[in-house]
Motif scaffolding. Structure first.
Motif, short mmCIF file in Angstrom:
data_model
loop_
_atom_site.label_atom_id
_atom_site.label_comp_id
_atom_site.label_asym_id
_atom_site.label_seq_id
_atom_site.Cartn_x
_atom_site.Cartn_y
_atom_site.Cartn_z
N ASP A 230 3.06 10.83 14.30
CA ASP A 230 1.75 10.76 14.23
C ASP A 230 1.16 10.62 12.94
OD1 ASP A 230 1.47 10.54 17.01
OD2 ASP A 230 0.63 12.55 17.35
N ILE A 231 1.84 11.50 11.71
CA ILE A 231 1.27 11.62 10.40
C ILE A 231 1.74 10.10 10.04
CG2 ILE A 231 1.87 12.78 8.30
CD1 ILE A 231 1.90 15.33 9.87
N ILE A 232 3.25 9.99 10.18
CA ILE A 232 3.72 8.80 9.45
C ILE A 232 2.95 7.42 9.81
CG2 ILE A 232 5.94 7.03 9.64
CD1 ILE A 232 7.51 9.79 9.56
N ASN A 233 2.68 7.31 11.27
CA ASN A 233 2.02 6.13 11.54
C ASN A 233 0.49 6.09 10.84
OD1 ASN A 233 3.82 4.91 13.34
ND2 ASN A 233 2.99 6.45 14.96
N ILE A 234 -0.20 7.40 10.74
CA ILE A 234 -1.38 7.11 9.88
C ILE A 234 -1.11 6.89 8.59
CG2 ILE A 234 -3.07 8.75 8.95
CD1 ILE A 234 -2.91 10.55 11.61
N LEU A 235 -0.16 7.40 7.74
CA LEU A 235 0.24 6.90 6.39
C LEU A 235 0.42 5.61 6.35
CD1 LEU A 235 2.10 10.14 5.45
CD2 LEU A 235 -0.15 9.62 4.56
N LEU A 236 1.03 4.94 7.43
CA LEU A 236 1.34 3.55 7.27
C LEU A 236 0.46 2.59 7.81
CD1 LEU A 236 5.09 3.69 8.77
CD2 LEU A 236 4.30 3.33 6.27
N SER A 237 -0.86 3.07 7.92
CA SER A 237 -2.06 2.16 8.12
C SER A 237 -2.34 1.57 7.02
CB SER A 237 -3.14 3.04 8.97
OG SER A 237 -3.71 3.83 7.98
N PRO A 238 -2.89 0.52 7.00
CA PRO A 238 -3.37 -0.34 5.84
C PRO A 238 -4.43 0.46 4.92
CG PRO A 238 -3.35 -1.68 7.39
CD PRO A 238 -3.20 -0.31 8.30
N GLU A 239 -5.28 1.33 5.60
CA GLU A 239 -6.33 1.87 4.64
C GLU A 239 -5.55 3.07 4.22
OE1 GLU A 239 -7.99 -0.30 7.92
OE2 GLU A 239 -6.53 1.20 8.11
N ALA A 240 -4.93 3.85 4.82
CA ALA A 240 -4.29 4.96 4.37
C ALA A 240 -3.31 4.69 3.25
CB ALA A 240 -3.59 6.03 5.48
N ASN A 241 -2.27 3.56 3.44
CA ASN A 241 -1.38 3.38 2.60
C ASN A 241 -2.16 2.69 1.27
OD1 ASN A 241 0.78 0.70 1.83
ND2 ASN A 241 1.85 2.72 2.12
N GLY A 242 -3.13 2.11 1.43
CA GLY A 242 -3.73 1.64 0.29
C GLY A 242 -4.31 2.78 -0.57
N ARG A 243 -5.01 3.69 0.18
CA ARG A 243 -5.60 4.85 -0.43
C ARG A 243 -4.45 5.72 -1.24
NH1 ARG A 243 -9.73 7.09 -3.29
NH2 ARG A 243 -10.36 9.01 -2.73
N TYR A 244 -3.32 5.93 -0.55
CA TYR A 244 -2.36 6.72 -0.90
C TYR A 244 -1.87 6.11 -2.39
CZ TYR A 244 2.23 9.41 -1.76
OH TYR A 244 3.12 9.91 -2.03
N ALA A 245 -1.66 4.96 -2.29
CA ALA A 245 -1.02 4.01 -3.53
C ALA A 245 -2.05 4.13 -4.67
CB ALA A 245 -0.75 2.56 -3.02
N GLU A 246 -3.27 4.12 -4.15
CA GLU A 246 -4.29 4.15 -5.37
C GLU A 246 -4.53 5.43 -5.96
OE1 GLU A 246 -9.09 2.99 -6.10
OE2 GLU A 246 -7.78 1.80 -4.28
N LEU A 247 -4.44 6.67 -5.20
CA LEU A 247 -4.25 7.97 -5.69
C LEU A 247 -3.14 8.22 -6.62
CD1 LEU A 247 -5.82 9.86 -2.52
CD2 LEU A 247 -7.08 9.20 -4.90
N THR A 248 -1.93 7.53 -6.29
CA THR A 248 -0.61 7.99 -7.12
C THR A 248 -0.15 7.01 -7.91
OG1 THR A 248 0.57 7.13 -5.13
CG2 THR A 248 0.02 9.53 -4.96
N ASN A 249 -1.01 5.84 -8.11
CA ASN A 249 -0.79 4.80 -9.03
C ASN A 249 0.50 4.34 -8.50
OD1 ASN A 249 -3.15 4.83 -10.64
ND2 ASN A 249 -1.89 7.01 -11.44
N ASN A 250 0.90 4.03 -7.23
CA ASN A 250 1.96 3.33 -6.80
C ASN A 250 1.69 1.87 -6.07
OD1 ASN A 250 4.14 5.13 -7.30
ND2 ASN A 250 3.17 6.48 -5.55
N LEU A 251 2.67 1.09 -5.86
CA LEU A 251 2.54 -0.20 -5.03
C LEU A 251 2.46 0.02 -3.64
CD1 LEU A 251 4.45 -2.58 -7.40
CD2 LEU A 251 1.90 -2.14 -7.49
N PRO A 252 1.34 -0.25 -3.03
CA PRO A 252 1.71 -0.12 -1.37
C PRO A 252 2.55 -1.12 -0.92
CG PRO A 252 -0.47 -1.37 -2.07
CD PRO A 252 0.21 -0.77 -3.42
#
Length: 222
Positions: A148-170
């Motif tokens: 469930d957590i992985i599916n959330i992290l792979l959603s476009p919204e969460a993936n973009g947010r994670y990438a932005e907070l960590t300065n990574n490329l989604p």
């Protein structure tokens, strides 16, 4: 030994903007004589070695061209570092002018006011991947929560947010980025499309062998 890619951290050329007035354009700038004695590299991490091999007819299974480059240009190397703080101090102080490292770390330092720039080489950045995995031995209940957590992290919204907070490329299609981040050249879609993917499994297997060669063929000539 399986996972799903969440993002990549691009590795490019990081440099002191006060010392290097024209941004580097190619990985070959690391061994360009104009930077003789001004390059600093992470000791025993093989990003610079492998890219030198790839650009000179070799690869992870034929690393000799990479060793030839750095053996012939050992006088390029000002110093070898073993931590992010060492790299930051070398570049910010101007003791060394140019290196290679993660865009995410560069961005943190630049946002702090460090006089640093990040160049995307014309050959492409090196893609350092981040994967999401479920640990072997989980109970069925734990596995379900992890999924469930992985599916959330792979959603476009969460993936973009994670990438932005960590300065990574989604790496999820449709990942949402703020306008400011989306306009940063480091986050451009073509950076992901043109990235160079190393054979990390082979690199891991060759690590000890390459350490011995690095000591004898490069460090001994510095």
């Amino acid at each position: 030994n399986k996972g799903i890619g969440q993002c990549i951290t691009p590795i490019g050329i990081i440099y002191n903007k006060d010392k290097v007035t024209e941004p580097p354009t190619s990985w070959t700038d690391l061994w360009n004589p104009k930077y003789k004695g001004q390059v600093t590299l992470w000791d025993y991490k093989w990003y610079a070695l492998v890219i030198a091999a790839l650009l000179n007819g070799g690869d992870e299974n034929n690393i000799d061209p990479g060793f030839n480059v750095w053996s012939e240009h050992a006088d390029q190397i000002h110093s070898l570092y073993n931590s992010n703080d060492q790299l930051k101090n070398l570049l910010v102080s101007g003791d060394a002018y140019i290196s290679h490292w993660f865009a995410s770390i560069y961005k943190t330092w630049a946002d702090e006011g460090a006089p640093l720039g990040f160049a995307i080489p014309k050959e492409g950045v090196v893609a350092f991947p981040a994967y999401l995995q479920i640990v072997k031995g989980c109970t069925p209940e734990q596995k379900k929560v992890a999924e469930d957590i992985i599916n959330i992290l792979l959603s476009p919204e969460a993936n973009g947010r994670y990438a932005e907070l960590t300065n990574n490329l989604p790496t999820v299609k449709g990942a949402k980025l703020s306008e400011a981040v989306a306009n940063d050249p480091i986050f451009a879609p073509e950076v992901v499309d043109n990235a160079i993917n190393y054979d990390w499994s082979t690199i891991a297997k060759k690590n000890n062998e390459w350490k011995d060669r690095w000591d004898k063929e490069v460090k001994a000539k510095m």
